[in-house]
Design a protein around this motif. Sequence first.
Motif, PDB file in Angstrom:
ATOM      1  N   ILE A 120       0.040   9.452   6.865  1.00 21.92           N
ATOM      2  CA  ILE A 120      -1.018   8.441   6.866  1.00 21.92           C
ATOM      3  C   ILE A 120      -0.598   7.200   6.083  1.00 21.92           C
ATOM      4  O   ILE A 120      -0.749   6.065   6.562  1.00 21.92           O
ATOM      5  N   PHE A 121      -0.063   7.399   4.879  1.00 26.52           N
ATOM      6  CA  PHE A 121       0.209   6.279   3.981  1.00 26.52           C
ATOM      7  C   PHE A 121       1.662   5.809   3.981  1.00 26.52           C
ATOM      8  O   PHE A 121       1.994   4.869   3.242  1.00 26.52           O
ATOM      9  N   ASP A 122       2.507   6.436   4.760  1.00 26.31           N
ATOM     10  CA  ASP A 122       3.889   5.966   4.868  1.00 26.31           C
ATOM     11  C   ASP A 122       4.245   5.751   6.334  1.00 26.31           C
ATOM     12  O   ASP A 122       4.369   4.619   6.796  1.00 26.31           O
ATOM     13  N   TYR A 179       1.083   4.148  -2.887  1.00 28.08           N
ATOM     14  CA  TYR A 179       0.905   5.559  -2.547  1.00 28.08           C
ATOM     15  C   TYR A 179       2.084   6.393  -3.063  1.00 28.08           C
ATOM     16  O   TYR A 179       1.887   7.439  -3.702  1.00 28.08           O
ATOM     17  N   ARG A 180       3.310   5.922  -2.793  1.00 23.34           N
ATOM     18  CA  ARG A 180       4.492   6.665  -3.222  1.00 23.34           C
ATOM     19  C   ARG A 180       4.557   6.760  -4.744  1.00 23.34           C
ATOM     20  O   ARG A 180       4.952   7.793  -5.307  1.00 23.34           O
ATOM     21  N   LEU A 240       1.658   3.498   8.352  1.00 26.44           N
ATOM     22  CA  LEU A 240       1.646   2.113   7.879  1.00 26.44           C
ATOM     23  C   LEU A 240       2.937   1.378   8.261  1.00 26.44           C
ATOM     24  O   LEU A 240       2.904   0.210   8.660  1.00 26.44           O
ATOM     25  N   GLU A 252       2.127   9.354  -5.761  1.00 28.48           N
ATOM     26  CA  GLU A 252       2.638  10.658  -5.324  1.00 28.48           C
ATOM     27  C   GLU A 252       3.670  11.204  -6.306  1.00 28.48           C
ATOM     28  O   GLU A 252       3.589  12.356  -6.750  1.00 28.48           O
ATOM     29  N   PHE A 261      -0.658  13.218   3.990  1.00 35.68           N
ATOM     30  CA  PHE A 261      -0.692  11.938   3.276  1.00 35.68           C
ATOM     31  C   PHE A 261       0.574  11.115   3.554  1.00 35.68           C
ATOM     32  O   PHE A 261       0.519   9.884   3.623  1.00 35.68           O
ATOM     33  N   THR A 262       1.710  11.800   3.695  1.00 29.74           N
ATOM     34  CA  THR A 262       2.955  11.100   3.989  1.00 29.74           C
ATOM     35  C   THR A 262       2.869  10.381   5.324  1.00 29.74           C
ATOM     36  O   THR A 262       3.325   9.237   5.468  1.00 29.74           O
ATOM     37  N   ILE A 312       0.844  -1.204   0.000  1.00 32.81           N
ATOM     38  CA  ILE A 312       0.000   0.000   0.000  1.00 32.81           C
ATOM     39  C   ILE A 312       0.872   1.243   0.000  1.00 32.81           C
ATOM     40  O   ILE A 312       0.628   2.209  -0.730  1.00 32.81           O
ATOM     41  N   ARG A 313       1.902   1.217   0.825  1.00 37.52           N
ATOM     42  CA  ARG A 313       2.826   2.354   0.893  1.00 37.52           C
ATOM     43  C   ARG A 313       3.524   2.581  -0.444  1.00 37.52           C
ATOM     44  O   ARG A 313       3.672   3.728  -0.896  1.00 37.52           O
TER      45      ARG A 313
END
Length: 281
Positions: free
Chosen positions: A243-245, A221-222, A248, A225, A240-241, A217-218
């Motif tokens: 939450i998703f990095d 996302y990256r 996680l 991004e 977002f960084t 997922i990470r």
Amino acid sequence: MNRENLYGYNPSIAAAVIFILLFTATTVYHIWQLTKSRCRYFIPFVIGGIFQIIGYICRADANNNLSSVTIYAIQSVLILLAPPMYAASVYMVLGRLVHYLNAESLCIVRVKWMTKIFVSGDVFVFLLQAGGGGLMASHKTSTRNTGSNVVMFGLVVQLLFFGFFVVTAAIFHFRISKYPTTKAASDIQRTTGQGWKQRNWKTVLLALYAVCTLILIRCIYRLIEYKYGYSGYLMTHEAFTYIFDALLMFVAMVIMNVYHPAVILGDGKSYMMHGSEGMRL
């Protein structure tokens, strides 16, 4: 983007400090678990935690150093490189689990090649993301875009290797469940605890799946991004960084704290010495 601001926003000191504390807590616990069990195959995972701590320390400092190329480079590269370090340990755990269960015939990849293939791919990803992260720490738009493209390529390669790894683990899981070895059956019979407190080879595999899912997922996302660039909505909104990095990856580290493979595999040496030479890390 403001030439004097490499981030496109003012990095939050509070958010960075929170994750410095969180990553420090889980990493210190991992160091204790590593020292206690002497499971050298988990050293990369611990290094990944250390990368996170240093990376977010730099993000906290970046609030007052928005134009510092050095600080930007350190936080960008280390936060990018932490997940590949986690992945290296995850790859080695599966190989040791296959050996532990005496189930090499049930794995689609020969164990003697498993760690070599996946870790070699991980090293390639590591180098790509390190190089790309370094290029991104530039005031030149063209250089930053080149770095972003290199990182994106690294993320795609990481996704491919991770996808193949998950398929390998899933097929092995299906086969060992359908045709359990004597060791696999006895390990289940000796399981202690109820519910989430259970510890056996199945819980190790489930923990690996969970960590792999979070890393995937990470990575996605990256990839999104960087695809939309430095003026994109994701890149210009720091939340977002986290939450998703950050979040996680913290959860991934905690999962491995709770379901540490050394509880089942120990130091990973006793049943590896007669096996492949490439699995002794």
